[in-house]
Design an enzyme around this catalytic site. Structure first.
Site, PDB file in Angstrom:
ATOM      1  N   LYS A 104      28.401  13.962  43.656  1.00 17.71           N
ATOM      2  CA  LYS A 104      27.551  12.919  43.083  1.00 17.71           C
ATOM      3  C   LYS A 104      26.819  12.155  44.196  1.00 17.71           C
ATOM      4  O   LYS A 104      25.609  11.972  44.156  1.00 17.71           O
ATOM      5  CB  LYS A 104      28.440  11.972  42.285  1.00 17.71           C
ATOM      6  CG  LYS A 104      27.735  11.203  41.232  1.00 17.71           C
ATOM      7  CD  LYS A 104      28.749  10.448  40.378  1.00 17.71           C
ATOM      8  CE  LYS A 104      29.449  11.345  39.369  1.00 17.71           C
ATOM      9  NZ  LYS A 104      30.787  10.891  39.005  1.00 17.71           N
ATOM     10  N   ARG A 157      23.611  17.405  38.993  1.00 17.37           N
ATOM     11  CA  ARG A 157      24.578  18.344  39.578  1.00 17.37           C
ATOM     12  C   ARG A 157      24.322  19.717  38.982  1.00 17.37           C
ATOM     13  O   ARG A 157      23.697  19.841  37.925  1.00 17.37           O
ATOM     14  CB  ARG A 157      26.005  17.900  39.310  1.00 17.37           C
ATOM     15  CG  ARG A 157      26.318  17.806  37.845  1.00 17.37           C
ATOM     16  CD  ARG A 157      27.733  17.330  37.613  1.00 17.37           C
ATOM     17  NE  ARG A 157      27.905  17.014  36.213  1.00 17.37           N
ATOM     18  CZ  ARG A 157      28.993  16.477  35.695  1.00 17.37           C
ATOM     19  NH1 ARG A 157      30.002  16.186  36.449  1.00 17.37           N
ATOM     20  NH2 ARG A 157      29.084  16.229  34.416  1.00 17.37           N
ATOM     21  N   HIS A 207      33.660  16.347  26.388  1.00 19.31           N
ATOM     22  CA  HIS A 207      34.627  16.891  27.341  1.00 19.31           C
ATOM     23  C   HIS A 207      34.983  18.338  27.010  1.00 19.31           C
ATOM     24  O   HIS A 207      34.923  19.229  27.857  1.00 19.31           O
ATOM     25  CB  HIS A 207      35.886  16.012  27.337  1.00 19.31           C
ATOM     26  CG  HIS A 207      36.973  16.544  28.198  1.00 19.31           C
ATOM     27  ND1 HIS A 207      37.998  17.320  27.706  1.00 19.31           N
ATOM     28  CD2 HIS A 207      37.167  16.454  29.536  1.00 19.31           C
ATOM     29  CE1 HIS A 207      38.785  17.657  28.700  1.00 19.31           C
ATOM     30  NE2 HIS A 207      38.304  17.144  29.827  1.00 19.31           N
ATOM     31  N   ARG A 267      46.683  58.358  40.412  1.00 20.04           N
ATOM     32  CA  ARG A 267      48.152  58.324  40.525  1.00 20.04           C
ATOM     33  C   ARG A 267      48.704  59.449  39.652  1.00 20.04           C
ATOM     34  O   ARG A 267      48.778  59.298  38.429  1.00 20.04           O
ATOM     35  CB  ARG A 267      48.688  56.979  40.049  1.00 20.04           C
ATOM     36  CG  ARG A 267      48.342  55.795  40.944  1.00 20.04           C
ATOM     37  CD  ARG A 267      48.897  54.532  40.323  1.00 20.04           C
ATOM     38  NE  ARG A 267      48.920  53.410  41.235  1.00 20.04           N
ATOM     39  CZ  ARG A 267      48.072  52.385  41.196  1.00 20.04           C
ATOM     40  NH1 ARG A 267      47.099  52.368  40.305  1.00 20.04           N
ATOM     41  NH2 ARG A 267      48.194  51.379  42.041  1.00 20.04           N
ATOM     42  N   ARG A 311      46.605  61.427  44.746  1.00 17.54           N
ATOM     43  CA  ARG A 311      47.800  61.110  45.518  1.00 17.54           C
ATOM     44  C   ARG A 311      48.983  61.940  45.028  1.00 17.54           C
ATOM     45  O   ARG A 311      49.186  62.091  43.819  1.00 17.54           O
ATOM     46  CB  ARG A 311      48.128  59.627  45.348  1.00 17.54           C
ATOM     47  CG  ARG A 311      49.374  59.218  46.079  1.00 17.54           C
ATOM     48  CD  ARG A 311      49.633  57.750  45.923  1.00 17.54           C
ATOM     49  NE  ARG A 311      50.131  57.424  44.591  1.00 17.54           N
ATOM     50  CZ  ARG A 311      50.393  56.179  44.205  1.00 17.54           C
ATOM     51  NH1 ARG A 311      50.167  55.165  45.037  1.00 17.54           N
ATOM     52  NH2 ARG A 311      50.859  55.932  43.006  1.00 17.54           N
ATOM     53  N   GLU A 331      50.216  52.011  53.849  1.00 19.05           N
ATOM     54  CA  GLU A 331      50.828  50.982  52.996  1.00 19.05           C
ATOM     55  C   GLU A 331      52.182  50.522  53.530  1.00 19.05           C
ATOM     56  O   GLU A 331      52.870  49.726  52.905  1.00 19.05           O
ATOM     57  CB  GLU A 331      50.941  51.463  51.552  1.00 19.05           C
ATOM     58  CG  GLU A 331      51.557  52.832  51.378  1.00 19.05           C
ATOM     59  CD  GLU A 331      51.529  53.336  49.932  1.00 19.05           C
ATOM     60  OE1 GLU A 331      51.319  52.550  49.009  1.00 19.05           O
ATOM     61  OE2 GLU A 331      51.733  54.545  49.751  1.00 19.05           O
ATOM     62  N   SER A 343      43.604  55.404  53.176  1.00 23.37           N
ATOM     63  CA  SER A 343      43.356  54.508  52.051  1.00 23.37           C
ATOM     64  C   SER A 343      44.431  53.425  52.105  1.00 23.37           C
ATOM     65  O   SER A 343      45.623  53.734  52.085  1.00 23.37           O
ATOM     66  CB  SER A 343      43.434  55.281  50.735  1.00 23.37           C
ATOM     67  OG  SER A 343      43.229  54.392  49.670  1.00 23.37           O
ATOM     68  N   GLY A 362      46.838  51.004  50.894  1.00 26.80           N
ATOM     69  CA  GLY A 362      47.557  50.661  49.656  1.00 26.80           C
ATOM     70  C   GLY A 362      48.076  49.246  49.829  1.00 26.80           C
ATOM     71  O   GLY A 362      49.205  49.018  50.256  1.00 26.80           O
ATOM     72  N   THR A 363      47.215  48.306  49.498  1.00 26.38           N
ATOM     73  CA  THR A 363      47.558  46.915  49.824  1.00 26.38           C
ATOM     74  C   THR A 363      48.599  46.314  48.888  1.00 26.38           C
ATOM     75  O   THR A 363      49.107  45.228  49.152  1.00 26.38           O
ATOM     76  CB  THR A 363      46.286  46.046  49.843  1.00 26.38           C
ATOM     77  OG1 THR A 363      45.490  46.388  48.708  1.00 26.38           O
ATOM     78  CG2 THR A 363      45.504  46.263  51.107  1.00 26.38           C
ATOM     79  N   ASN A 364      48.945  47.031  47.805  1.00 28.99           N
ATOM     80  CA  ASN A 364      50.056  46.527  46.980  1.00 28.99           C
ATOM     81  C   ASN A 364      51.349  46.642  47.785  1.00 28.99           C
ATOM     82  O   ASN A 364      52.083  45.678  47.967  1.00 28.99           O
ATOM     83  CB  ASN A 364      50.193  47.338  45.689  1.00 28.99           C
ATOM     84  CG  ASN A 364      48.936  47.297  44.848  1.00 28.99           C
ATOM     85  OD1 ASN A 364      48.134  46.373  44.973  1.00 28.99           O
ATOM     86  ND2 ASN A 364      48.746  48.304  44.016  1.00 28.99           N
ATOM     87  N   ASP A 365      51.607  47.854  48.251  1.00 29.75           N
ATOM     88  CA  ASP A 365      52.827  48.040  49.053  1.00 29.75           C
ATOM     89  C   ASP A 365      52.709  47.365  50.413  1.00 29.75           C
ATOM     90  O   ASP A 365      53.695  46.833  50.928  1.00 29.75           O
ATOM     91  CB  ASP A 365      53.107  49.539  49.237  1.00 29.75           C
ATOM     92  CG  ASP A 365      53.904  50.092  48.064  1.00 29.75           C
ATOM     93  OD1 ASP A 365      54.937  49.476  47.729  1.00 29.75           O
ATOM     94  OD2 ASP A 365      53.484  51.095  47.471  1.00 29.75           O
TER      95      ASP A 365
HETATM   96  C1  PEP Z   1      49.392  50.400  46.763  1.00 31.03           C
HETATM   97  O1  PEP Z   1      50.542  50.362  47.170  1.00 31.03           O
HETATM   98  O2  PEP Z   1      48.533  49.580  47.087  1.00 31.03           O
HETATM   99  C2  PEP Z   1      48.976  51.455  45.825  1.00 31.03           C
HETATM  100  C3  PEP Z   1      47.738  51.571  45.457  1.00 31.03           C
HETATM  101  O3  PEP Z   1      49.940  52.240  45.330  1.00 31.03           O
HETATM  102  P1  PEP Z   1      50.929  51.855  44.155  1.00 31.03           P
HETATM  103  O4  PEP Z   1      50.449  50.584  43.573  1.00 31.03           O
HETATM  104  O5  PEP Z   1      50.868  52.979  43.191  1.00 31.03           O
HETATM  105  O6  PEP Z   1      52.224  51.753  44.866  1.00 31.03           O
HETATM  106 MG    MG Z   2      51.799  52.110  46.989  1.00 32.68          MG
END
Ligand code: PEP
Ligand code: MG
Length: 917
Positions: free
Chosen positions: A30, A352, A482, A604, A660, A789, A808, A810-813
């Site tokens: 503001k 705004r 609101h 997968r 994979r 990963e 690649s 695997g950012t989950n693991d």
């Molecule tokens: C990961 O680990 O990022 C991945 C893509 O494999 P998953 O989730 O199947 O373990």
């Molecule tokens: Mg994985």
């Protein structure tokens, strides 16, 4: 040492104004925009802004003003008084101000505005003299006591607007006044006396007669509201982090309650619900600001303004539209403005960036950049470049275009029980609840529970429940209430001002046209038309999904689809990395490709093991005593897998497909219950004991760190053999079909931690692949690569790249193993971590760029030192998260891979990253 500046001045002239719109972090949105408007010589009532840094100091010290702040405020106040020729609290010529909160990001959870500050028993007389209107004077004073009592003192004393409202109603009744405006000056004066008593009763002190004390208490209330529960909740829901605090704006009052040539209103340069480019707004004549939002009197529509009885309104209307157009052009974003007209003179109180739905955001962006109305074809000013249009959007905006809407035929058949204002579009179906807390509780208990919050009106305390609900229905309030503003900001379905609702909070019922609906009854809202239906109206896919996924010709003519297409085209023209998809079936692959996927980044294969009878083949494999028996079981899977791959290769003709090898631990394929184990024994012709023993053997203490990923194929190489045969077999088959498919298979080995693991399996893969190629006589090029990963793989990426032809991430693991947080169990402690701000967000949703991201960067760098042309991508869930995608662009990845419906979002995010550079 130069002292820190905490208090800024704006208005009167460009020379006197300190700051501009680039200083939002310090002056709040503001304050920064008021300064910017003053710099542009727009009619802004002058004022003072106390910085967010002063608020941060106040919060940190538990309620102390920053050194020098008070002194600086005194100086600036003097400057304001001199320039206005008036003095705060002066009995003859008083200066009145409003006090408002304003953080860098607009936040309905914070303190409301206090108007008319500076009025006291003495100064009200001077003010009456000054404005020459006794009624206005006393009206302002009673409003001030009400607002000050409610907003400033309320949080500590329990005093509320309602306490005053009761007295207002009583006096109206006493004097048979229909509207507030029917009360005479004498009657308002009487009301002031009553209000002061109401104040004293609750606060246990008389209403303060020193304007400096009034100001001090108000500043403290604004600072204090930053840490209030509702403000914290709003920030949490809207992921607002890293702000210092709120600024305090002390603005010279202008008066909209000075009769027929005065008024106040709010307006939008474009419609924040539908995105329509026509300005819209609401105003009230002879009223002060809070009357418009509070829904006490029904506001009039901006279009009616030129036809008002008093001639001044025609010019005000023209001037206002001109200023609004100028502001939109200046900010390159549709604006939400507040204005007041004092005796025919227009003042701008705020501007705004307007809140909007995703649909409106997309429409604004494409129309402001093409200069064309996508619905009518009419031309309009070109305000944005293509790049600016893309930068104005978020992933959520695009996502909203994919939301369901009502099935048209079912809606036609549905019975409209009432209608209100279409405040937030889309469709909502849910069970009626009347309290925000009930909405929150219902969804907390069962995440799939669908509720619709029905209320007279909503307040900032309700944001938690509004968020939890599918939609919001209110009986009062307009498009700027609101509920409307908050819901639109979230792209949530909302209908406001459905006046025929008779809500009984105690009985938990709502009566509509004589029929009673109870808590728990189903209701459906069409937020785009404002229609309310009893029961559940089936929803249907959005025109974008219908055009893209189902290829429906009629949907392709829909302007919503056309706008989506425009944004996607611009995104592709600007981005520098590829977007692939995570898909395991031919159907998903097709859908993803139509959303723009440029290949598969992760297939997968285990998902294929569950379909139909296949689960029995893998269970046979698990129970097999020797390699021969295992091979026999796998042979049954081979033909199924090969068929699936053929479909996927066809869907991705000409594009790379990363497959994979089997990843999850084998226990995921065997049943846990006794009954299912009995069935398994019967079906596979083995004693139950054999099944139960094998299930027990497969038990692991930490399965995510156990026998999974590449470790499975190292123990059972025949698995890797079968899967390679299926992948390359399918590739060769479709490549040599009558209508040949261009195949680009990439075989990916999961969960590698050492180069030796990869070498071991790479050899098997290549031997099998070459054998299939030799046998079929089709030359198919394929790559063998790995997932990164496990942190060790990132740390030794240079070695691994000697064998791997692609990485690649695997950012989950990788997140799981870098933090040491089990991805399946984080839910047990994540809420505490977020509450205590130990984590800024869920690291499985938003990539931890500092930690996990460091490993990604290192992996890319080391890998490419060995193999300069190493192809690198990401296939964890982060591949569809806009911020993570932007990180991937900076980290030099070649592609991101995400689920099919997130592909458009990733394309946009990739373009934004490239534009930002
Ligand atoms: C990961 O680990 O990022 C991945 C893509 O494999 P998953 O989730 O199947 O373990
Ligand atoms: Mg994985």
């Amino acid at each position: 040492m130069a002292q820190k500046k905490y208090v800024y001045f704006y208005g009167v002239s460009k020379e006197l104004t300190e700051g501009d719109s680039s200083m939002k972090a310090i002056l709040g949105g503001k304050g920064a925009n008021l300064a910017e408007m003053a710099n542009a010589n727009l009619p802004v009532p002058p004022g003072i802004t106390i910085s967010t840094e002063a608020c941060a100091y106040y919060s940190k010290t538990g309620g102390k003003y920053a050194p020098e702040m008070e002194k600086q405020l005194k100086v600036q106040l003097k400057k304001l008084e001199v320039n206005m020729g008036k003095k705060l609290g002066d009995p003859k010529n008083p200066l009145l101000v409003s006090v408002r909160s304003g953080a860098a990001v607009s936040m309905p959870g914070m303190m409301d505005t206090v108007l008319n500050l500076g009025l006291t028993d003495k100064s009200v007389l001077g003010f009456v003299e000054q404005c020459g209107n006794e009624r206005t004077g006393w009206d302002c004073y009673r409003r001030f006591i009400d607002m000050f009592g409610d907003v400033v003192m309320g949080p500590y004393t329990g005093l509320t607007h309602h306490d005053f409202e009761v007295e207002l109603e009583a006096i109206k009744k006493k004097y048979r006044a229909k509207e507030d405006t029917d009360l005479t000056a004498e009657q308002l004066k009487e009301l002031v006396g009553i209000y002061k008593k109401v104040y004293q009763n609750k606060v246990k002190k008389p209403f303060p007669q020193d304007p400096i004390e009034q100001l001090d208490l108000s500043i403290r209330a604004v600072f204090g509201s930053w840490g209030s529960e509702r403000a914290e909740k709003y920030r949490q829901i809207n992921k607002i982090n890293g702000l210092l605090g709120t600024a305090v704006n002390i603005c010279t009052m202008v008066f909209g309650n000075m009769g027929a040539k005065s008024g106040t209103g709010v307006a939008f340069t474009r419609d924040g619900g539908t995105g329509h480019s026509k300005p819209m707004g609401e105003y009230l004549i002879d009223a002060q600001g809070e009357d418009v939002v509070a829904g006490i009197r029904t506001p009039r529509h901006l279009d009616d303004m030129p036809d008002e009885e008093s001639k001044v309104w025609k010019k005000v209307h023209t001037d206002l539209l001109k200023i609004m157009a100028r502001l939109e052009k200046h900010y390159k974003y549709p604006q939400d403005v507040e204005f007041t007209v004092q005796e025919g003179k227009l003042f701008m109180l705020q501007t705004r960036n307007a809140k909007r739905t995703g649909l409106a955001g997309v429409r604004w962006a494409v129309e402001m950049a093409t200069g064309k109305d996508f619905y009518t074809g009419e031309s309009q000013p070109k305000i944005l470049t293509q790049k600016e249009a893309l930068m104005s959007l978020s992933g959520e905006d695009l996502e909203q275009l994919l939301f369901p809407i009502f099935d048209i035929i079912a809606e036609k058949k549905g019975k409209v029980i009432t209608a209100g204002l279409p405040a937030g579009p889309g469709a909502a179906v849910g069970k009626i609840v009347f309290e925000a807390a009930d909405a929150e509780a219902a969804v907390a208990k069962n995440a799939d529970e669908k509720v619709v919050l029905v209320r007279h009106e909503t307040s900032p305390e309700d944001v938690g429940g509004m968020w939890a609900a599918q939609g919001v229905l209110t009986s009062t309030g307009g498009m700027t209430s609101h509920a409307a503003v908050v819901a639109r900001g979230w792209g949530k379905c909302c209908i406001c001002g459905a006046g025929s609702l008779k809500i009984d909070y105690k009985e938990k019922t709502v009566t509509i046209a004589g029929k009673v609906y109870k808590q728990g009854d189903w209701i459906s809202l069409n937020g785009s038309t404002g229609n309310v239906y009893a029961g559940q109206i089936p929803t249907q896919v959005s025109p974008v999904v219908s055009a893209v996924v189902d290829g429906k010709a009629s949907a392709k003519k829909d302007p919503i689809y056309k706008m989506y297409e425009q944004v996607s085209k611009w995104s592709d023209a600007n981005r520098t990395i590829n977007v692939r998809t995570n898909a395991d079936t031919p159907k998903d692959s097709k859908a993803a490709r139509s959303f723009g996927a440029e290949g598969i980044g992760l297939c997968r294969t285990e998902h294929m093991f569950f379909e139909g009878d296949r689960i029995w083949a893998i269970r046979e494999f698990i129970l097999a005593e020797d390699q021969k028996a295992r091979k026999a079981a796998l042979a049954k899977l081979l033909k199924h897998q090969q068929k699936d791959f053929e479909g996927i290769f066809k869907a991705m003709d000409g594009l790379p497909v990363t497959v994979r090898l089997l990843d999850p631990p084998l226990h995921e394929f065997v049943p846990n219950s006794k009954k299912d184990q009995q069935e398994m024994a019967k079906r596979l012709g083995v004693p139950l004991k054999k099944v139960t023993e094998r299930v027990q053997e497969l038990h692991e203490f930490n399965p995510m760190l156990g026998h999974r990923g590449c470790r499975l194929s190292i123990t059972f190489p025949e698995l890797c053999v079968m899967q390679t045969q299926a992948i390359i077999g399918a590739a060769c088959k479709v490549a040599k079909a009558k209508k040949p498919v261009k195949v680009l298979p990439e075989i990916m080995i999961p969960l590698i931690g050492t180069k030796a693991e990869l070498d071991f399996l790479e050899k098997i893969v290549r031997t099998q692949a070459e054998a299939v190629i030799a046998k079929t006589g089709v030359k198919v090029n394929y790559l063998v690569g790995t997932m990164i990963e496990i942190p060790r793989a990132a740390l030794t990426a240079d070695e691994i790249a000697e064998t791997a032809e692609f990485f690649s991430f695997g950012t989950n693991d990788l997140t799981q193993m870098t933090f040491g947080y089990s991805r399946d169990d984080i839910g047990t402690f994540l809420p505490d971590y977020l509450n205590e701000k130990i984590l800024p967000s869920d690291p499985f949703q938003h990539l931890d760029q500092t930690g996990v991201g460091q490993l990604v960067k290192m992996g890319v760098k080391l890998g490419r030192e060995t193999r300069p042309d190493l192809k690198c991508g990401i296939c964890g869930e982060h591949g569809g998260d806009p911020e993570s995608v932007k990180f991937c662009v900076k980290a030099g990845l070649n592609y991101v891979s995400c689920s099919p419906y997130r592909v458009p979002i990733a394309r946009l995010a990739a373009a934004q990253a490239a534009i930002k550079g």
